[in-house]
Write a protein that holds these residues in place. Structure first.
Motif, PDB file in Angstrom:
ATOM      1  N   ASP A  58       3.847   1.758  -1.076  1.00 21.92           N
ATOM      2  CA  ASP A  58       4.556   2.038  -2.324  1.00 21.92           C
ATOM      3  C   ASP A  58       3.722   2.995  -3.166  1.00 21.92           C
ATOM      4  OD1 ASP A  58       6.968   0.321  -2.318  1.00 21.92           O
ATOM      5  OD2 ASP A  58       5.484  -1.226  -1.997  1.00 21.92           O
ATOM      6  N   GLY A  59       2.408   2.743  -3.171  1.00 21.26           N
ATOM      7  CA  GLY A  59       1.513   3.616  -3.914  1.00 21.26           C
ATOM      8  C   GLY A  59       1.425   4.995  -3.272  1.00 21.26           C
ATOM      9  N   VAL A  60       1.351   5.019  -1.948  1.00 22.22           N
ATOM     10  CA  VAL A  60       1.193   6.294  -1.248  1.00 22.22           C
ATOM     11  C   VAL A  60       2.438   7.161  -1.421  1.00 22.22           C
ATOM     12  CG1 VAL A  60       0.799   7.370   0.986  1.00 22.22           C
ATOM     13  CG2 VAL A  60      -0.337   5.223   0.435  1.00 22.22           C
ATOM     14  N   LEU A  61       3.617   6.514  -1.427  1.00 22.25           N
ATOM     15  CA  LEU A  61       4.846   7.302  -1.499  1.00 22.25           C
ATOM     16  C   LEU A  61       5.057   7.925  -2.872  1.00 22.25           C
ATOM     17  CD1 LEU A  61       7.231   5.158   0.672  1.00 22.25           C
ATOM     18  CD2 LEU A  61       6.337   7.420   1.164  1.00 22.25           C
ATOM     19  N   ALA A  62       4.289   7.491  -3.865  1.00 19.85           N
ATOM     20  CA  ALA A  62       4.365   8.127  -5.183  1.00 19.85           C
ATOM     21  C   ALA A  62       3.607   9.443  -5.184  1.00 19.85           C
ATOM     22  CB  ALA A  62       3.803   7.190  -6.247  1.00 19.85           C
ATOM     23  N   THR A  63       2.923   9.747  -4.087  1.00 23.10           N
ATOM     24  CA  THR A  63       2.206  11.015  -3.948  1.00 23.10           C
ATOM     25  C   THR A  63       3.039  11.929  -3.040  1.00 23.10           C
ATOM     26  OG1 THR A  63       1.004  10.512  -1.922  1.00 23.10           O
ATOM     27  CG2 THR A  63       0.108   9.598  -3.957  1.00 23.10           C
ATOM     28  N   PRO A  64       2.582  13.147  -2.794  1.00 21.15           N
ATOM     29  CA  PRO A  64       3.389  14.029  -1.927  1.00 21.15           C
ATOM     30  C   PRO A  64       3.524  13.527  -0.485  1.00 21.15           C
ATOM     31  CG  PRO A  64       1.850  15.319  -3.237  1.00 21.15           C
ATOM     32  CD  PRO A  64       1.481  13.881  -3.437  1.00 21.15           C
ATOM     33  N   VAL A  65       2.780  12.496  -0.090  1.00 21.49           N
ATOM     34  CA  VAL A  65       2.837  12.014   1.288  1.00 21.49           C
ATOM     35  C   VAL A  65       4.202  11.364   1.562  1.00 21.49           C
ATOM     36  CG1 VAL A  65       1.791  10.461   2.969  1.00 21.49           C
ATOM     37  CG2 VAL A  65       0.359  11.621   1.290  1.00 21.49           C
ATOM     38  N   GLN A  66       4.795  11.705   2.723  1.00 20.93           N
ATOM     39  CA  GLN A  66       6.131  11.204   3.058  1.00 20.93           C
ATOM     40  C   GLN A  66       6.060  10.122   4.144  1.00 20.93           C
ATOM     41  OE1 GLN A  66       9.262  14.317   2.730  1.00 20.93           O
ATOM     42  NE2 GLN A  66       7.589  15.608   3.456  1.00 20.93           N
TER      43      GLN A  66
ATOM     44  N   LEU B 155       0.813  -1.201   0.000  1.00 22.71           N
ATOM     45  CA  LEU B 155       0.000   0.000   0.000  1.00 22.71           C
ATOM     46  C   LEU B 155       0.851   1.258   0.000  1.00 22.71           C
ATOM     47  CD1 LEU B 155      -3.009  -0.288   0.116  1.00 22.71           C
ATOM     48  CD2 LEU B 155      -2.945   0.288   2.518  1.00 22.71           C
TER      49      LEU B 155
ATOM     50  N   LEU C 294      11.410   1.614   1.959  1.00 19.33           N
ATOM     51  CA  LEU C 294      10.538   1.850   0.802  1.00 19.33           C
ATOM     52  C   LEU C 294      11.171   2.752  -0.256  1.00 19.33           C
ATOM     53  CD1 LEU C 294       7.204   2.346   2.753  1.00 19.33           C
ATOM     54  CD2 LEU C 294       7.920   0.331   1.489  1.00 19.33           C
ATOM     55  N   CYS C 295      12.098   3.625   0.151  1.00 16.69           N
ATOM     56  CA  CYS C 295      12.716   4.535  -0.826  1.00 16.69           C
ATOM     57  C   CYS C 295      14.139   4.080  -1.116  1.00 16.69           C
ATOM     58  CB  CYS C 295      12.712   5.967  -0.314  1.00 16.69           C
ATOM     59  SG  CYS C 295      11.078   6.554   0.073  1.00 16.69           S
TER      60      CYS C 295
END
Lengths: 310, 249, 269
Positions: free
Chosen positions: C109-117, C107, C267-268
């Motif tokens: 991985d998808g969120v981190l593609a957005t501005p959320v850190q 989940l 994740l990064c």
């Protein structure tokens, strides 16, 4: 056009994981409105490059500017203007199709009402409107991929990153995805995609780089690449024999170049039909003969000595 | 059936280290923390029996229940929906009863290891008063079966693992707390008392307690055995129907 | 509160909004059976209270606290049940569920593609766990009050303390999950949790343990939580209460810091 500033600019970009160098100093410029492709086999460094551009993987070396910003410093601000469709769908299995879009929109700070409107539009766009209330799990691979693409568009991004958008899909599903991506391209959205399918690259990309072993081995439009690195036509010959190699010697002098694959011989020529006649004239009787135009597959084979899809 | 049982034993070999910790260490901690700790504050024990000795058989039966329940919930759901082990077995000459029976035998075996571990832990504390304590093993076997079989039926019928969590919350935990493990059922209000009597766990607890203390149980032994056998047989019959429906198409 | 503790990590505005969007996702995921699981979660500590506090309490009788005050056994056990319910509620959301979302649903991985850190994900998940845990704590305190195991004003003071306990375990649990290799590691967490549950002065006063064991127990988080809540609910809170609060606040800060750092690392890549 005043705006010729590249949206993505990489100079000497490097990514290392321990001792392993995944991306080995590449230079890339992606211009506004174009569809840019990274073509290469598995392990060429395409996905690592995409993750760096997506600001979720800090570069090990070189410089990278996306929308004029530095991804290590301005990650959130850049990601706010990117749409990402990862190689493996990471949709939320606990949410419905529509909720996958609306909750994702909320991560970008999009107001709920706008998120709902946009979700409805996007579901129409990817032809999933009638599945809006369904859970994600029962969807087919192609539907999931279309939903992931819709999700990548929910923030109306300046650049859409697509990592192998059609890998693992059946031919019909692939064509549907291509058709949607083509529509996006027509709308002026900048697409950056990776693929190991040459037909995909030819269909979608205005410009592409061929990657192998972390490096860029060629760059240009599909047409340019084929003209530069291959002949106009290719004759594929199959001989019934233990090894195609035995026949390779007997084809000497025919065409500009010759590649011997485990199951066939490729003859690179200007005019296919003449070449076929020459083969028969030498008293050779191949089990099958196919004359086709050169493709990116041939470019890749020429540049790296290997086929793209093993 | 032995082939299927062996298959499960092989998978157990891969994880036994982790489960050995929970099978031996957790009983020991419970005996120390609860039996000794709280036992210190229970003056005069329960009916003259020291509190520690009194709860040990209850804890054994409760452990057997928890192992049997755990092994027949998430693993079964996963074998159907996620790992699809059963599907693979059904594609071989193995019969339906072999798949179900072999897996049940494994669950009963796991529950028995829990009972053995607990007996070994209880021994140095002098909590076992009689050689009859050995009969705890056949009792545990029957008790494990009485829990596992109906729960196999349940797990093969539910659609989401949330329902498994509900089973634990509304059946396993209330039983372990109120079926005579920690305090006598007689001190419950009448209505609840009958609920406790109806739970399979109470029958296992009463039999086990009679065994380790070498004293007569509160209720008839054949009655207890028959009641547990009923759960086991009924559960097996339903589970068989459910398995057949899902595997034989 | 968390923002006060960790001003440096929340380096730019919008973090609160983005954390909230992570918690919002969990609200959207609330459906059918999960609701019942969620609501029924409240009954578990209540059942423990009735079984151990009242049932076993019938065998134990009254208990003398170190302060000399004599309380019935149920009043002694109830705050400990409150503390361990806050612990297990927070841990189930931040270990099992968090790990599942991170490793299996992918989940984040998808969120981190957005501005959320990463830090905002950790904070959002923790906030959600706390909303859930706080409702349980409040309901349990109402029951304690109804059974005459504490007074109204004491229950009101105990509520924020129980929320703090939840925050502390939630943050620690999340940090712990980032080190998990697979589901089997959760057996260890479960065992550790059970050991804490048995020995944190939950069922008998810690004073009755051998002194070596007692020192070990006194540094564990559940002991501090029980000490704080029992002090409040029985009206015997001494100076050790401040130590408990400081300890739990530190656990929140350290847990969140480790969790977000490890998440960024995992994740990064």
């Amino acid at each position: 056009m005043a705006n010729t500033q590249p949206l993505i600019q990489a100079r000497g970009l490097v990514k290392r994981f321990g001792d392993f160098t995944a991306v080995d100093g590449i230079d890339v410029d992606v211009r506004p409105g174009e569809a840019f492709g990274f073509l290469g086999p598995n392990g060429a460094g395409k996905s690592s490059t995409m993750r760096m551009i997506g600001c979720v993987s800090p570069p090990t070396g070189g410089t990278l500017r996306i929308l004029g910003k530095d991804p290590t410093r301005d990650g959130p601000a850049i990601r706010a203007r990117l749409g990402v469709c990862p190689q493996l769908d990471n949709l939320d299995p606990e949410l419905t199709v529509q909720e996958n879009l609306t909750t994702y929109a909320r991560y970008f700070g999009i107001p709920r009402r706008v998120a709902r409107e946009r979700a409805a539009e996007l579901l129409d766009f990817v032809q999933l409107a009638e599945r809006a209330g369904s859970k994600v799990e029962p969807l087919s691979g192609g539907m999931k991929r279309r939903l992931t693409i819709a999700r990548a568009l929910v923030n109306e991004p300046d650049i859409v990153l697509l990592d192998e958008p059609t890998t693992g899909l059946d031919p019909q599903a692939r064509h549907l995805v291509w058709e949607r991506l083509f529509r996006l391209k027509q709308q002026g959205v900048t697409l950056v995609l990776t693929t190991h399918y040459m037909d995909e690259a030819e269909q979608l990309c205005d410009r592409l780089v061929v990657m192998d072993g972390g490096r860029i081995v060629a760059e240009g439009s599909p047409r340019e690449l084929i003209e530069r690195h291959s002949t106009r036509e290719v004759v594929e010959l199959r001989f019934v024999a233990e090894s195609q190699e035995d026949f390779a010697g007997k084809l000497g002098g025919l065409g500009e170049r010759l590649e011997v694959l485990p199951d066939r011989i490729l003859l690179y020529v200007g005019a296919g039909d003449t070449a076929v006649a020459d083969v028969h004239a030498r008293g050779l009787a191949p089990a099958s003969v196919l004359v086709r135009r050169s493709s990116l597959e041939d470019v890749f084979l020429h540049l790296t000595g290997r086929t793209l899809v093993d | 059936m032995t082939a299927v049982f062996e298959f499960w034993l092989v998978t157990y070999k891969r994880v036994w280290r982790g489960s050995a910790l929970s099978t031996f260490v957790l009983p020991l901690l419970t005996v120390l923390g609860f039996g000794l700790g709280v036992g210190d504050y229970v003056d005069g024990g329960v009916g003259g029996v020291p509190y520690l000795d009194w709860i040990v058989p209850g804890l054994i039966a409760s452990t057997v229940m928890q192992v049997a329940m755990f092994e027949s919930t998430w693993p079964v759901l996963s074998n159907f929906n996620w790992v699809r082990t059963y599907e693979g077995q059904a594609a071989t000459p193995v019969r339906l009863d072999d798949i179900l029976g072999g897996n049940l035998a494994y669950v009963v075996f796991r529950a028995l290891t829990g009972a053995v571990a607990f007996l070994l832990v209880a021994l140095p504390f002098g909590a076992l008063h009689s050689w009859w304590a050995l009969t705890v093993l056949p009792v545990s076997l029957l008790l494990a079966f009485a829990f596992a079989a109906p729960v196999f039926a349940y797990s093969s019928s539910v659609t989401s693992d949330s329902y498994l969590a509900l089973l634990f919350r509304f059946a396993v935990i209330p039983m372990s707390l109120f079926a005579g493990v920690f305090f006598p059922v007689e001190s419950l209000p009448v209505g609840l008392r009958w609920l406790a009597y109806a739970s399979p766990l109470w029958h296992g607890v009463d039999l086990s307690r009679a065994a380790t203390l070498g004293a007569p149980p509160e209720w008839s032994i054949p009655g207890h055995l028959l009641y547990l056998a009923l759960w086991a047989a009924g559960g097996y019959a339903i589970a068989r129907v459910r398995f057949k429906k899902r595997l034989v198409i | 509160m968390v923002a006060l503790v960790l001003p440096r990590l929340v380096s730019f505005e919008g973090a609160g909004r983005r954390s909230a969007s992570v918690a919002e996702r969990n609200v959207a995921a609330l459906k059918s059976a999960y609701w019942i699981v969620l609501i029924s979660g409240f009954f578990e500590p209540l059942l423990y209270l009735l079984s151990i506090g009242v049932g076993v309490g019938g065998l134990v009788g009254d208990l003398t606290l170190p302060s000399g005050q004599v309380v019935e056994y149920a009043a002694f056990v109830a705050p400990a049940m409150l503390a361990s319910a806050a612990m297990s509620g927070a841990l189930s959301e931040t270990t099992f569920n968090f790990f599942g979302k991170m490793k299996f649903m992918k989940l984040y991985d998808g969120v981190l593609a957005t501005p959320v850190q990463p830090f905002e994900i950790a904070l959002g998940e923790l906030a959600w766990a706390m909303v859930r845990g706080s409702l349980y704590s409040a309901a349990f305190l109402v029951v304690m009050f109804a059974l005459d195991l504490t007074t109204g004003p004491r229950a009101l003071v105990a509520f924020p303390a129980a929320v703090l306990v939840g925050f502390a375990f939630g943050a620690l649990g999340m940090a712990l999950s980032t080190f998990m290799r697979g589901w089997q590691d959760f057996d260890l967490v479960g065992s550790a949790q059970f050991a804490l549950f048995l020995f944190s002065g939950t069922f008998v006063p810690a004073e009755s343990y051998p002194s070596v064991l007692r020192w070990v127990i006194e540094v564990t988080p559940l002991y501090r939580a029980v000490d704080l809540l029992r002090g409040i609910s029985t009206g015997t809170l001494g100076a050790s209460g401040w130590l408990d609060v400081a300890y739990l606040l530190a656990a929140v800060a350290i847990g969140l810091m480790i969790a977000s750092r490890r998440m960024a690392k995992l994740l990064c890549k």
